[in-house]
Structures are given as structure tokens and as C-alpha cells.
Design a protein around this motif. Structure first.
Motif, PDB file in Angstrom:
ATOM      1  N   THR A  65       0.832  -1.205   0.000  1.00 53.79           N
ATOM      2  CA  THR A  65       0.000   0.000   0.000  1.00 53.79           C
ATOM      3  C   THR A  65       0.865   1.254   0.000  1.00 53.79           C
ATOM      4  O   THR A  65       0.596   2.208  -0.739  1.00 53.79           O
ATOM      5  N   VAL A  68       2.292   1.832  -3.497  1.00 55.85           N
ATOM      6  CA  VAL A  68       1.289   2.392  -4.407  1.00 55.85           C
ATOM      7  C   VAL A  68       1.055   3.864  -4.092  1.00 55.85           C
ATOM      8  O   VAL A  68       1.019   4.711  -4.999  1.00 55.85           O
ATOM      9  N   GLU A  72       1.715   7.076  -6.521  1.00 56.77           N
ATOM     10  CA  GLU A  72       0.637   8.010  -6.861  1.00 56.77           C
ATOM     11  C   GLU A  72       1.005   9.435  -6.456  1.00 56.77           C
ATOM     12  O   GLU A  72       0.742  10.384  -7.198  1.00 56.77           O
TER      13      GLU A  72
END
Length: 104
Positions: A65, A68, A72
Motif C-alpha cells: 500500500t 502504491v 501516486e
């Protein structure tokens, strides 16, 4: 990522902030590699504790997580810089024309 409330960021008796959460070895904001490599001491025989395999699985999910989210965030920062450049160019083009019209 902001620090959770607790001991992180406080100055211990030695006078220097530890920069870790609850005296642990992980600095915040953590990077995915730190999460993947995190270890916890096993409990003594007969005491309650967590299953090491479950802790490792949770840490792997958290690290994924974080990866990611960091990717982003990098894309958002890049896009933000691109938009700032275009906004400045647009402002320069439009402010020049307005000043010429006001001078007439």
C-alpha cells in the motif's frame, strides 16, 4: 503521513528526539522496505502474542500500500508542477494583453 499521537517526536530524557514511534526502530514516515523488514520479538512461552506469519502478511500488505501511495504521490507532484508551469504561462499571456488595453 503524519505521526500518530504518542511518544514519536517527543524529547526523551537524553534531550534529543528519537524520531521513532514508541521507541521502536522504524522512523516515520516509513518507507516500504522498512515495513517489509520490520520484526517483532516473540513472546515468552505460555504468554499471549501474535502469529508471526500473520504479522508478516500484514506488513507485506502495508508495504505494498505504501508503495502504491508513494507512486501516486509522485505522479500527483509531477502533474502539479506541469499545471503550475501552464498556469504561469497562461497568466503571463493574459496579463500582458490586459495591461495594454488599460493603457489606451
Amino acid at each position: 503521513m503524519s505521526e500518530p499521537s504518542g511518544r514519536a517526536g517527543r524529547t526523551p530524557a537524553g534531550g534529543r528526539p528519537s524520531g521513532t514511534l514508541y521507541g521502536g526502530g522504524m522512523h516515520f514516515p516509513p518507507i516500504p522496505g522498512q515495513v517489509r523488514a520490520a520484526t517483532f520479538p516473540l513472546t515468552a512461552f505460555g504468554r499471549r502474542g501474535y502469529q508471526p506469519s500473520e504479522v508478516r502478511r500484514l506488513l507485506a500488505a502495508l508495504a505494498e500500500t505504501l508503495t502504491v501511495l508513494q507512486d501516486e504521490l509522485a505522479m500527483v507532484r509531477t502533474d502539479n508542477e506541469r499545471l503550475k508551469v501552464h498556469l504561469r504561462q497562461w497568466q503571463s499571456r493574459n496579463s500582458s494583453g490586459r495591461h495594454r488595453a488599460e493603457r489606451r
